[in-house]
Each structure stands twice: as C-alpha cells, then as structure tokens.
Scaffold this active site. Sequence first.
Site, mmCIF file in Angstrom:
data_model
loop_
_atom_site.group_PDB
_atom_site.id
_atom_site.type_symbol
_atom_site.label_atom_id
_atom_site.label_comp_id
_atom_site.label_asym_id
_atom_site.label_seq_id
_atom_site.Cartn_x
_atom_site.Cartn_y
_atom_site.Cartn_z
ATOM 1 N N LYS A 272 18.163 -10.909 10.105
ATOM 2 C CA LYS A 272 17.706 -12.332 10.178
ATOM 3 C C LYS A 272 18.464 -13.368 10.602
ATOM 4 O O LYS A 272 18.342 -14.387 11.099
ATOM 5 C CB LYS A 272 17.694 -12.489 8.589
ATOM 6 N N TYR B 248 19.897 -5.579 7.744
ATOM 7 C CA TYR B 248 18.884 -6.670 7.343
ATOM 8 C C TYR B 248 19.269 -7.978 7.466
ATOM 9 O O TYR B 248 18.879 -8.865 8.287
ATOM 10 C CB TYR B 248 18.454 -6.515 5.951
#
Length: 335
Positions: free
Chosen positions: A207, A203
């Site tokens: 990002k 994750y």
Amino acid sequence: MDTITYAKMFAYSQFLVKLPYPTSDFTGQTIIVTGANTGLGLEAARHFIRLNATKVIVAVRTVSKGEAAVVEIVRTTQADPSRLEVWPLDLSSYDSIKAFAQRAQGLDRLDAMVQNAGILTQHWKVEEGMESHITVNVISPILLGLLLLPKLRESGKAYDKVGHLSFVGSDLQYLAKFQEKCTDGSLLEALNDKDKTDMGDRYNVSKLLLLYAVRSIARLSPVTLDSPVIINCLTPGACTSDIFRDEPGWSQKILMGIAMKIVARTTEAGSRTLVHAASPVVGVETHGKFLMDCKVYPSGPNVESDEGKVLEESFWKELVQRLEDIRLGVCKDLF
C-alpha cells in the site's frame, strides 16, 4: 511513523470520526468499481446506484459472484438491473487487465474508476513473475489506471466534467517497515526475494508502494483542461470486510475477528470513503493526495522524509519500465 502516534491517530479515526453519508449526485455518470462483489466494493457500488449513476460496472474475478452482487444491489435499491453490468477482471493476470481496458474503450463515457480490489495474505505466491501483493495491489491497479486514464480524460472533456481515478490504499502504509528498501539496486528484485521478505509487513509495503505510484502519476498528470481527471489514494480505515480471509490458522482468524468486532467500521461506513474520493464535490485539492476520514491527510514519514522521496522516485522509475514491458506505450501520455 512510530507505533504510538499511529495508535492515537487510528483510535481517533475509528472511534470518534463519523464519516459523512454520501449525498452527491452521480446522474449521467458511468463508474467502474473493482472488487465489487463483496465488502467495501459492493457497498460503494450500492451507493453509486442509489445516487443516480447511470451505469455501474461491477468488475470481479468471478462473474457468478458479481451477478449475485447485482441481485443484492437491485433488491435493496429497487434499481433497474440494466444500470449494472458485471465484467470479468483478474488482477493476477495482465492479459485480463488489458482485455478489460480494451472493452472499456467501447463505453460511451467513463466518469470515475474506484480501484478497490486487493489481497492480504501471509502466504508467499508468485503472480506474473512477482510476489502476489506487488502484482495485485500495486502493478495491476496502476496498469489498469493508466490504460483507462485516456478514456477518463476523453469523457471529462466531452461532458465538461472532472473525472476521478481513485485507488484504495491503507493507513497501514504509515507502519510499513519496508525492510526490502534499497536505493542502489532493483527494488522489484528485492521485493521478490522470498528469503528476505517479511510477509507480516508485505501488505503495508504494497500500500505504501501504491501511494508512491499514485503520487507520481498525479504529478505527471496535473488536472488541466486537456486532462480533467483527479487522481487520489484513500484509506477506508479498518472495516469488517473479508480481506483477512487468508489469515493462517483458526486461532489467528478468531483473534482477528474479535479485534475487528471491537474496532472496525461496517463495510457500509467504510465504503463512504470510496464514494467520497470519486464524488463530484471532491476537488483538485485531493489530486495526488492521501485521504483518510474523507479528508486530505499527511502522507507520513515513509513518503515525506528525504529517504521516502528517494525511494518514491527510484520505485517509480523502475515501475515505469516494468509497465512498459507489460504494455508498450502505457506511460507515454505521462511524459
């Protein structure tokens, strides 16, 4: 960024910063919010309606959930239901994205788009040929943003307004270990190697890659009279959303729930950052920047170091080719 520096920054942001309550006037504007059926997206859509947006498009994977969100927004704001529309959008499907973008071309105007939808999971899954975080959190929102950038430009020029294309990132990009990084081969191939992937870091990496892409697009699409669109990336901070719903095991869910109770903002508070990034008061100083606590923040060593700059350039070149393979000509206005 080292863990101690991040922890200090995180603690200051979460415990000492009071995010400004949105007061900007969105009269006349049409705004798209992705992932608007719950959490941050729902609260942002509610704010936009409260702040007089003429139309808010609730972009969701499941239409029935979007319709329930509209009922909730109308109940709490007493708004005319006709000001809200529910459109299907599945970021795990490029066909869905292209269909959504085609439909958006028929809008009278498009003033802002807040790309909020995303995933966080520990489970390896492939969507459209790539690990799901890379597809849903990176390639898909960038594809959709580029497909709608011409409409944002057109509306900005027609109505003498500066449009906004805002992407919801995460301050966890500061902590991305990015063990898959390479400068002498394919980054996308490395990211698609299950055996070499740390799903606990995926994750964060997604990002970071999103920020690389946003910065690259902003650099190639400066704010001008012909392109009156501000492009930025923001973090809402840690919020009590349901993004952790895919955490494996009840024990992890319980521990995460306790931790979030202690440090997290409400989704309403976090949504203020989404509204701020797309608001008329936000100027060109945010173009291509990373926003935290409704302010421009340094992008961090993963971006600003010599290695980060090389990785950003390498990833962008590869991403452009992948985007062109998905939709020929989608990047043509950037070059």
